[in-house]
Each structure stands twice: as structure tokens, then as C-alpha cells.
Scaffold this active site. Structure first.
Site, short mmCIF file in Angstrom:
data_model
loop_
_atom_site.label_atom_id
_atom_site.label_comp_id
_atom_site.label_asym_id
_atom_site.label_seq_id
_atom_site.Cartn_x
_atom_site.Cartn_y
_atom_site.Cartn_z
N ASN A 122 2.30 1.34 4.36
CA ASN A 122 2.59 0.06 5.05
C ASN A 122 2.26 0.14 6.55
O ASN A 122 2.93 -0.47 7.38
CB ASN A 122 4.05 -0.38 4.82
CG ASN A 122 4.35 -1.83 5.19
OD1 ASN A 122 5.46 -2.17 5.58
ND2 ASN A 122 3.37 -2.71 5.10
N CYS A 146 0.86 -1.19 0.00
CA CYS A 146 0.00 0.00 0.00
C CYS A 146 0.89 1.23 0.00
O CYS A 146 2.06 1.15 -0.43
CB CYS A 146 -0.98 -0.03 1.17
SG CYS A 146 -0.22 -0.05 2.81
N CYS A 185 -1.49 0.57 7.32
CA CYS A 185 -2.93 0.24 7.43
C CYS A 185 -3.30 -0.99 6.60
O CYS A 185 -3.47 -2.08 7.13
CB CYS A 185 -3.80 1.43 7.01
SG CYS A 185 -3.61 2.89 8.06
N ARG A 186 -3.43 -0.80 5.28
CA ARG A 186 -4.00 -1.86 4.45
C ARG A 186 -3.06 -3.05 4.26
O ARG A 186 -3.46 -4.20 4.47
CB ARG A 186 -4.39 -1.28 3.08
CG ARG A 186 -5.54 -0.29 3.17
CD ARG A 186 -5.67 0.54 1.90
NE ARG A 186 -4.54 1.45 1.74
CZ ARG A 186 -4.35 2.25 0.71
NH1 ARG A 186 -5.24 2.24 -0.28
NH2 ARG A 186 -3.32 3.06 0.66
N SER A 187 -1.82 -2.80 3.83
CA SER A 187 -0.94 -3.96 3.55
C SER A 187 -0.56 -4.74 4.80
O SER A 187 -0.43 -5.97 4.70
CB SER A 187 0.29 -3.55 2.73
OG SER A 187 1.09 -2.61 3.39
N ASP A 231 -8.24 3.88 1.02
CA ASP A 231 -7.28 4.29 2.04
C ASP A 231 -8.04 4.75 3.28
O ASP A 231 -8.79 5.72 3.21
CB ASP A 231 -6.44 5.43 1.46
CG ASP A 231 -5.38 5.92 2.42
OD1 ASP A 231 -5.41 5.54 3.60
OD2 ASP A 231 -4.53 6.70 1.97
#
Ligand code: 4NP
Length: 149
Positions: A6, A3, A8-10, A119
Site C-alpha cells: 500500500n 497491493c 506504490c501500486r494501490s 511490483d
């Protein structure tokens, strides 16, 4: 799993896939990175950690790192969370083979739709729950489509 930050999402995609791979006893290396260096060395965002923890996944140990060209050699599949991440990774590709490793993660669960994992960083708690639900579904699809063949 890649993301922007690095944090939140990934990290969540990484934690979900690691947990599923381990449960199934598969020998697969999973890691995550950000296209930016904004949060290098930081732990995942506390809101993402809490959303994960409440659902049985710990991402507390991860330390953010930036995506590097070496990752094209170390991984067979590179999943971008959104179009911007996708383009930033593609810009680092050296060869058509590098480019062919890069995929939008939600195309695993929603083929050919080119959907993005939103995001959640600047939004409220609901955004983190939505990210969890999308990535839980996408990591199930990765197991089914790519790792159980
Ligand atoms: P991520 O979320 O890419 O899912 O880790 C973000 C984290 C930080 C920022 C943006 C997105 N930031 O602008 O600092």
C-alpha cells in the site's frame, strides 16, 4: 485497491480513480490497502508520488493501512494488483459473496487475460511509469465498465 505494501501500486490506483470519479461528479467511495503490514502508517513511496505528481495526481496524503475482513462489507469491488495479492485477499474471504467482489484490476482493461501490475518497488524509474500507464488505462476502464452503467 489492494497491493502488497500500500505504498506504490494501490495508492496510485486509488488516486487515479478518486480524481476521475471527482471530475465526473460520481458518488463512489474509493480507498486502498495492502495485504501486508510492512508499511502501515507510511506515506506512498517517493518515486510513486513523483510519478503521480508529474502527471497531475497527488497521492501525498495517503497513509498505508492493511486490508481487513471488514473491507468485504464496506466495498462492492475489490481490485488486486497481482495474483499474489488476489490469493491473499481470497484467503480472507468468509463467503462466496466476499470472493465474488475480488478482481484482478487489469482484467478491466484487458478482459480475461489475468495480467498483473508489476511490483515496481525493487526496480528503476521506468517501472513506476509503466505502473502509471497500466493503472491510468485500468481506472478509465473501471469508470466505463462499472461506474457509468
Ligand atoms: P506495493 O509495492 O505493493 O505496490 O506497495 C511494494 C512495497 C513494498 C514492498 C513490496 C512491494 N516491500 O517488500 O516492502
Amino acid at each position: 485497491m489492494v497491493c502488497l505494501g500500500n505504498i506504490c501500486r494501490s495508492p496510485l490506483a486509488d488516486g487515479l480513480l478518486k480524481s476521475k470519479v471527482e471530475e465526473l461528479g460520481l458518488d463512489v467511495k474509493v480507498d486502498s490497502a495492502g495485504t501486508s503490514n510492512y508499511h502501515v502508517g507510511h506515506s506512498p513511496d517517493a518515486r510513486m508520488r513523483a510519478t503521480a505528481r508529474e502527471r497531475g495526481i497527488s497521492i501525498d496524503e495517503l497513509e498505508a493501512r492493511q486490508f481487513i475482513v471488514q473491507d468485504f462489507d464496506d466495498f462492492e469491488l475489490i481490485y488486486a494488483m497481482d495474483q499474489s495479492n488476489f490469493q491473499n485477499i481470497i484467503a480472507l474471504a468468509r463467503t462466496p459473496e466476499d470472493k465474488a467482489k475480488v478482481h484482478l484490476i487489469l482484467n478491466e482493461s484487458h478482459p480475461n487475460k489475468n495480467l498483473e501490475v508489476p511490483d515496481p518497488y525493487f526496480g528503476g524509474d521506468q517501472g513506476f511509469i509503466e505502473v502509471y500507464e497500466l493503472l491510468d488505462e485500468a481506472t478509465d476502464a473501471i469508470i466505463k465498465n462499472r461506474l457509468m452503467q
